[in-house]
Design an enzyme around this catalytic site. Sequence first.
Site, PDB file in Angstrom:
ATOM      1  N   THR A  32       0.939   1.940   2.289  1.00  0.00           N
ATOM      2  CA  THR A  32       2.377   1.711   2.479  1.00  0.00           C
ATOM      3  C   THR A  32       2.696   0.238   2.264  1.00  0.00           C
ATOM      4  O   THR A  32       1.893  -0.636   2.605  1.00  0.00           O
ATOM      5  CB  THR A  32       2.761   2.123   3.908  1.00  0.00           C
ATOM      6  OG1 THR A  32       2.500   3.526   4.060  1.00  0.00           O
ATOM      7  CG2 THR A  32       4.242   1.864   4.197  1.00  0.00           C
ATOM      8  N   GLY A  33       3.876  -0.019   1.710  1.00  0.00           N
ATOM      9  CA  GLY A  33       4.321  -1.406   1.537  1.00  0.00           C
ATOM     10  C   GLY A  33       4.691  -1.680   0.095  1.00  0.00           C
ATOM     11  O   GLY A  33       4.605  -0.804  -0.772  1.00  0.00           O
ATOM     12  N   SER A  34       5.093  -2.910  -0.163  1.00  0.00           N
ATOM     13  CA  SER A  34       5.583  -3.236  -1.509  1.00  0.00           C
ATOM     14  C   SER A  34       4.457  -3.230  -2.544  1.00  0.00           C
ATOM     15  O   SER A  34       4.658  -2.790  -3.683  1.00  0.00           O
ATOM     16  CB  SER A  34       6.290  -4.594  -1.489  1.00  0.00           C
ATOM     17  OG  SER A  34       5.418  -5.599  -1.019  1.00  0.00           O
ATOM     18  N   THR A  35       3.265  -3.672  -2.174  1.00  0.00           N
ATOM     19  CA  THR A  35       2.145  -3.647  -3.128  1.00  0.00           C
ATOM     20  C   THR A  35       1.721  -2.198  -3.380  1.00  0.00           C
ATOM     21  O   THR A  35       1.473  -1.804  -4.528  1.00  0.00           O
ATOM     22  CB  THR A  35       0.959  -4.475  -2.601  1.00  0.00           C
ATOM     23  OG1 THR A  35       1.448  -5.711  -2.063  1.00  0.00           O
ATOM     24  CG2 THR A  35      -0.025  -4.783  -3.715  1.00  0.00           C
ATOM     25  N   ASP A  88      -1.581  -7.527   5.309  1.00  0.00           N
ATOM     26  CA  ASP A  88      -0.801  -8.730   5.619  1.00  0.00           C
ATOM     27  C   ASP A  88      -1.696  -9.958   5.639  1.00  0.00           C
ATOM     28  O   ASP A  88      -1.253 -11.054   5.302  1.00  0.00           O
ATOM     29  CB  ASP A  88      -0.076  -8.534   6.949  1.00  0.00           C
ATOM     30  CG  ASP A  88       0.886  -7.358   6.868  1.00  0.00           C
ATOM     31  OD1 ASP A  88       1.773  -7.394   5.995  1.00  0.00           O
ATOM     32  OD2 ASP A  88       0.713  -6.388   7.626  1.00  0.00           O
ATOM     33  N   LYS A  98      -2.870  -5.470   9.407  1.00  0.00           N
ATOM     34  CA  LYS A  98      -1.949  -4.591   8.693  1.00  0.00           C
ATOM     35  C   LYS A  98      -0.838  -4.132   9.645  1.00  0.00           C
ATOM     36  O   LYS A  98      -0.928  -4.315  10.832  1.00  0.00           O
ATOM     37  CB  LYS A  98      -2.694  -3.371   8.149  1.00  0.00           C
ATOM     38  CG  LYS A  98      -3.655  -3.726   7.009  1.00  0.00           C
ATOM     39  CD  LYS A  98      -4.362  -2.509   6.413  1.00  0.00           C
ATOM     40  CE  LYS A  98      -3.454  -1.356   6.118  1.00  0.00           C
ATOM     41  NZ  LYS A  98      -2.273  -1.690   5.308  1.00  0.00           N
ATOM     42  N   GLY A  99       0.193  -3.549   9.064  1.00  0.00           N
ATOM     43  CA  GLY A  99       1.266  -3.003   9.884  1.00  0.00           C
ATOM     44  C   GLY A  99       2.581  -3.731   9.744  1.00  0.00           C
ATOM     45  O   GLY A  99       3.529  -3.456  10.479  1.00  0.00           O
ATOM     46  N   GLU A 107      -1.955   4.579   8.649  1.00  0.00           N
ATOM     47  CA  GLU A 107      -2.861   3.869   7.734  1.00  0.00           C
ATOM     48  C   GLU A 107      -4.280   3.874   8.289  1.00  0.00           C
ATOM     49  O   GLU A 107      -5.251   4.079   7.557  1.00  0.00           O
ATOM     50  CB  GLU A 107      -2.380   2.428   7.528  1.00  0.00           C
ATOM     51  CG  GLU A 107      -1.085   2.344   6.747  1.00  0.00           C
ATOM     52  CD  GLU A 107      -0.503   0.934   6.671  1.00  0.00           C
ATOM     53  OE1 GLU A 107       0.333   0.711   5.798  1.00  0.00           O
ATOM     54  OE2 GLU A 107      -0.872   0.080   7.480  1.00  0.00           O
ATOM     55  N   LYS A 125      -2.759 -13.779   0.838  1.00  0.00           N
ATOM     56  CA  LYS A 125      -3.123 -12.978   2.019  1.00  0.00           C
ATOM     57  C   LYS A 125      -4.541 -13.263   2.504  1.00  0.00           C
ATOM     58  O   LYS A 125      -4.916 -12.832   3.591  1.00  0.00           O
ATOM     59  CB  LYS A 125      -3.005 -11.482   1.687  1.00  0.00           C
ATOM     60  CG  LYS A 125      -1.664 -11.026   1.103  1.00  0.00           C
ATOM     61  CD  LYS A 125      -0.625 -10.854   2.150  1.00  0.00           C
ATOM     62  CE  LYS A 125       0.686 -10.289   1.645  1.00  0.00           C
ATOM     63  NZ  LYS A 125       0.706  -8.854   1.415  1.00  0.00           N
TER      64      LYS A 125
HETATM   65  C1  5RP Z   1       2.303  -1.560   6.050  1.00  0.00           C
HETATM   66  C2  5RP Z   1       1.148  -2.422   5.724  1.00  0.00           C
HETATM   67  C3  5RP Z   1       1.160  -3.101   4.409  1.00  0.00           C
HETATM   68  O1  5RP Z   1      -0.015  -2.780   3.729  1.00  0.00           O
HETATM   69  C4  5RP Z   1       1.235  -4.572   4.597  1.00  0.00           C
HETATM   70  O2  5RP Z   1       2.344  -4.855   5.425  1.00  0.00           O
HETATM   71  C5  5RP Z   1       1.361  -5.313   3.271  1.00  0.00           C
HETATM   72  O3  5RP Z   1       2.598  -5.021   2.706  1.00  0.00           O
HETATM   73  P1  5RP Z   1       3.100  -5.686   1.372  1.00  0.00           P
HETATM   74  O4  5RP Z   1       2.265  -5.116   0.262  1.00  0.00           O
HETATM   75  O5  5RP Z   1       4.548  -5.289   1.278  1.00  0.00           O
HETATM   76  O6  5RP Z   1       2.923  -7.177   1.513  1.00  0.00           O
HETATM   77  O7  5RP Z   1       0.227  -2.582   6.476  1.00  0.00           O
HETATM   78  O8  5RP Z   1       2.249  -1.079   7.363  1.00  0.00           O
END
Ligand code: 5RP
Length: 223
Positions: A32-35, A88, A98-99, A107, A125
């Site tokens: 989950t998340g933008s990546t 993160d 993460k989270g 996750e 990161k």
């Molecule tokens: C979501 C996560 C994501 O993997 C983490 O926040 C990284 O997100 P992004 O790719 O948007 O930087 O743990 O719960």
Amino acid sequence: MTQDELKLAVARAARDYVADRLPVGAILGVGTGSTANFFIDEIAAIKDRLGGTVASSEATAKRLAGHGIRVLDLNDVDAIGIYVDGADEIDHGMAMVKGGGGALTREKIVAAVADTFVCICDASKRVDVMGRFPLPVEVIPMASAYVARELAKLGGTPRVREGMITDNGNLILDVHGLSITDPVGLETRINQIVGVVTNGLFAGRGADVLLLATAGGVKTYTR
Ligand code: 5RP
């Protein structure tokens, strides 16, 4: 390179990793998340090779389904070959925070089932000591004040994440000001607080592979 260009580059590297290593018909876990969103868009091209996917959030399930990618209930699969997700923060021992998107519990469940955890992120990161990014902790709502007091005893400053209800109907406390020198110990300690569902330290089960997007290309690290 922009942040989005780095995310796209690492998403493509992860797609290729999956295409090369995941047997045809096997199950893929998706983070989950933008990546992770970039990754979902990339795996649309290889969806016919996949036996299906298990999503780590409702948002991811929706995006996968939007590409016509099969999404399965975790209880209906026996194994997940590879799990691909962002982070993160990640340290040099492959432990992660993460989270940031609030999906940490699902996750962590998908990560626990997966044979191989592939973390995808950009070089910003990767840190020596985690804690600059506030550590998310999912809590049962009625326990949030108690859990916050217990977390404060560990040296952090917990704050309820405003406007956030997780997919599981719970709250997130973001713990600021930690210096995480013993990720496994802290993960275990926080999970022992009654009312905590999960914390965002992925240390006992860290990443097996890190695909790290840098200006010079995507670098691969293994545990
Ligand atoms: C979501 C996560 C994501 O993997 C983490 O926040 C990284 O997100 P992004 O790719 O948007 O930087 O743990 O719960």
